[in-house]
Design a protein around this motif. Structure first.
Motif, PDB file in Angstrom:
ATOM      1  N   ARG A  54     -44.612 -40.803  39.941  1.00  0.00           N
ATOM      2  CA  ARG A  54     -44.104 -42.060  40.499  1.00  0.00           C
ATOM      3  C   ARG A  54     -44.104 -42.001  42.032  1.00  0.00           C
ATOM      4  N   LEU A  55     -43.756 -40.842  42.561  1.00  0.00           N
ATOM      5  CA  LEU A  55     -43.780 -40.663  44.010  1.00  0.00           C
ATOM      6  C   LEU A  55     -45.206 -40.824  44.541  1.00  0.00           C
ATOM      7  N   LEU A  56     -46.179 -40.324  43.818  1.00  0.00           N
ATOM      8  CA  LEU A  56     -47.586 -40.456  44.209  1.00  0.00           C
ATOM      9  C   LEU A  56     -48.009 -41.930  44.229  1.00  0.00           C
ATOM     10  N   LEU A  57     -47.604 -42.687  43.225  1.00  0.00           N
ATOM     11  CA  LEU A  57     -47.923 -44.118  43.193  1.00  0.00           C
ATOM     12  C   LEU A  57     -47.312 -44.845  44.388  1.00  0.00           C
ATOM     13  N   ALA A  58     -46.062 -44.550  44.660  1.00  0.00           N
ATOM     14  CA  ALA A  58     -45.388 -45.195  45.792  1.00  0.00           C
ATOM     15  C   ALA A  58     -46.015 -44.754  47.111  1.00  0.00           C
ATOM     16  N   ARG A  59     -46.369 -43.489  47.212  1.00  0.00           N
ATOM     17  CA  ARG A  59     -46.985 -42.991  48.450  1.00  0.00           C
ATOM     18  C   ARG A  59     -48.339 -43.652  48.678  1.00  0.00           C
ATOM     19  N   ALA A  60     -49.088 -43.873  47.613  1.00  0.00           N
ATOM     20  CA  ALA A  60     -50.391 -44.540  47.751  1.00  0.00           C
ATOM     21  C   ALA A  60     -50.194 -45.945  48.313  1.00  0.00           C
ATOM     22  N   ALA A  71     -42.845 -50.216  48.480  1.00  0.00           N
ATOM     23  CA  ALA A  71     -43.593 -49.284  47.630  1.00  0.00           C
ATOM     24  C   ALA A  71     -42.737 -48.839  46.452  1.00  0.00           C
ATOM     25  N   VAL A  72     -41.482 -48.553  46.713  1.00  0.00           N
ATOM     26  CA  VAL A  72     -40.569 -48.137  45.644  1.00  0.00           C
ATOM     27  C   VAL A  72     -40.257 -49.315  44.733  1.00  0.00           C
ATOM     28  N   GLU A  73     -40.108 -50.476  45.309  1.00  0.00           N
ATOM     29  CA  GLU A  73     -39.810 -51.676  44.526  1.00  0.00           C
ATOM     30  C   GLU A  73     -40.925 -52.011  43.547  1.00  0.00           C
ATOM     31  N   LEU A  75     -42.588 -50.001  41.704  1.00  0.00           N
ATOM     32  CA  LEU A  75     -42.646 -49.087  40.569  1.00  0.00           C
ATOM     33  C   LEU A  75     -42.033 -49.719  39.320  1.00  0.00           C
ATOM     34  N   LYS A  76     -42.653 -49.459  38.194  1.00  0.00           N
ATOM     35  CA  LYS A  76     -42.149 -49.903  36.895  1.00  0.00           C
ATOM     36  C   LYS A  76     -42.068 -48.697  35.984  1.00  0.00           C
ATOM     37  N   PRO A  77     -40.964 -48.426  35.326  1.00  0.00           N
ATOM     38  CA  PRO A  77     -39.679 -49.095  35.465  1.00  0.00           C
ATOM     39  C   PRO A  77     -39.098 -48.854  36.858  1.00  0.00           C
ATOM     40  N   PRO A  78     -38.200 -49.730  37.270  1.00  0.00           N
ATOM     41  CA  PRO A  78     -37.659 -49.600  38.628  1.00  0.00           C
ATOM     42  C   PRO A  78     -36.838 -48.328  38.806  1.00  0.00           C
ATOM     43  N   VAL A  79     -36.792 -47.872  40.035  1.00  0.00           N
ATOM     44  CA  VAL A  79     -35.975 -46.719  40.393  1.00  0.00           C
ATOM     45  C   VAL A  79     -34.513 -47.164  40.346  1.00  0.00           C
ATOM     46  N   PHE A  80     -33.659 -46.345  39.745  1.00  0.00           N
ATOM     47  CA  PHE A  80     -32.235 -46.645  39.649  1.00  0.00           C
ATOM     48  C   PHE A  80     -31.695 -46.917  41.053  1.00  0.00           C
ATOM     49  N   PHE A  81     -30.929 -47.990  41.201  1.00  0.00           N
ATOM     50  CA  PHE A  81     -30.531 -48.466  42.524  1.00  0.00           C
ATOM     51  C   PHE A  81     -29.824 -47.412  43.374  1.00  0.00           C
ATOM     52  N   LYS A  82     -29.072 -46.527  42.766  1.00  0.00           N
ATOM     53  CA  LYS A  82     -28.368 -45.502  43.541  1.00  0.00           C
ATOM     54  C   LYS A  82     -29.324 -44.437  44.071  1.00  0.00           C
ATOM     55  N   ARG A  84     -32.551 -45.134  44.989  1.00  0.00           N
ATOM     56  CA  ARG A  84     -33.589 -45.736  45.829  1.00  0.00           C
ATOM     57  C   ARG A  84     -33.643 -45.186  47.243  1.00  0.00           C
ATOM     58  N   PRO A  85     -32.510 -45.046  47.953  1.00  0.00           N
ATOM     59  CA  PRO A  85     -32.614 -44.526  49.322  1.00  0.00           C
ATOM     60  C   PRO A  85     -33.265 -43.138  49.385  1.00  0.00           C
ATOM     61  N   ALA A  86     -32.890 -42.264  48.470  1.00  0.00           N
ATOM     62  CA  ALA A  86     -33.488 -40.926  48.444  1.00  0.00           C
ATOM     63  C   ALA A  86     -34.976 -41.010  48.114  1.00  0.00           C
ATOM     64  N   PHE A  87     -35.327 -41.851  47.168  1.00  0.00           N
ATOM     65  CA  PHE A  87     -36.728 -41.990  46.772  1.00  0.00           C
ATOM     66  C   PHE A  87     -37.555 -42.553  47.926  1.00  0.00           C
ATOM     67  N   GLU A  88     -37.004 -43.508  48.660  1.00  0.00           N
ATOM     68  CA  GLU A  88     -37.721 -44.066  49.807  1.00  0.00           C
ATOM     69  C   GLU A  88     -37.961 -43.012  50.880  1.00  0.00           C
ATOM     70  N   ARG A  89     -36.971 -42.164  51.109  1.00  0.00           N
ATOM     71  CA  ARG A  89     -37.160 -41.066  52.085  1.00  0.00           C
ATOM     72  C   ARG A  89     -38.253 -40.119  51.606  1.00  0.00           C
ATOM     73  N   GLN A  90     -38.304 -39.873  50.297  1.00  0.00           N
ATOM     74  CA  GLN A  90     -39.331 -38.994  49.750  1.00  0.00           C
ATOM     75  C   GLN A  90     -40.727 -39.589  49.927  1.00  0.00           C
ATOM     76  N   VAL A  91     -40.837 -40.891  49.775  1.00  0.00           N
ATOM     77  CA  VAL A  91     -42.131 -41.558  49.962  1.00  0.00           C
ATOM     78  C   VAL A  91     -42.652 -41.297  51.376  1.00  0.00           C
ATOM     79  N   GLU A  92     -41.768 -41.335  52.355  1.00  0.00           N
ATOM     80  CA  GLU A  92     -42.167 -41.093  53.742  1.00  0.00           C
ATOM     81  C   GLU A  92     -42.450 -39.615  54.001  1.00  0.00           C
ATOM     82  N   ARG A  93     -41.718 -38.748  53.349  1.00  0.00           N
ATOM     83  CA  ARG A  93     -41.789 -37.312  53.624  1.00  0.00           C
ATOM     84  C   ARG A  93     -43.018 -36.645  52.992  1.00  0.00           C
TER      85      ARG A  93
END
Length: 137
Positions: A54-60, A71-73, A75-82, A84-93
């Motif tokens: 999922r991180l690869l899809l968002a990073r692409a 990018a995180v938004e 994704l299906k199924p959606p990332v659990f709202f709590k 999301r901030p961590a996942f968004e940081r991972q997409v950038e990192r």
């Protein structure tokens, strides 16, 4: 999350999230907790594979000019709202190359666990710690 009742899945997802976040001390504790809850090495590897796929899809999407949030938004199924901030940081990192390297290592670890070459818990812990170290760089 406590009402859901699937603690094994939650523990495996927590390990995956902490790995991708590079939080090695928390990851070490989460690995112990997952083992105490009966979560096996294969389940941990597969949860991490799902997370990194999922991180690869968002990073692409991010590499094509989409914001981390969008990018995180997407994704299906959606990332659990709590989460999301961590996942968004991972997409950038994480770069695509690093994500691909971790996915390869996770598959190798799963294969080694099934083949009896290495002690599964040790092989899995090494893989997760190495991936977390990549995130920290």
């Amino acid at each position: 999350m406590l009402c859901v009742g699937d603690y094994a899945s939650q523990a495996a997802d927590t390990v995956a999230l902490l790995t991708a976040s590079g939080e090695r001390e928390a990851l070490f504790r989460a690995l112990d907790r997952a083992a105490a809850e009966g979560v096996g090495p294969i389940e941990l590897c597969r949860a991490a594979q799902r997370h990194f796929q999922r991180l690869l899809l968002a990073r692409a999407a991010f590499d094509e000019g989409t914001s981390p949030s969008m990018a995180v938004e997407s994704l299906k199924p959606p990332v659990f709202f709590k989460l999301r901030p961590a996942f968004e940081r991972q997409v950038e990192r994480w770069s695509r190359e690093k994500i691909a390297a971790v996915l390869d290592r996770l598959m190798e670890t799963e294969r080694a666990c099934k083949g009896g070459v290495l002690e599964p818990a040790l092989a899995t812990a090494r893989t997760f710690m190495a991936a977390a170290a990549l995130a920290a760089r």
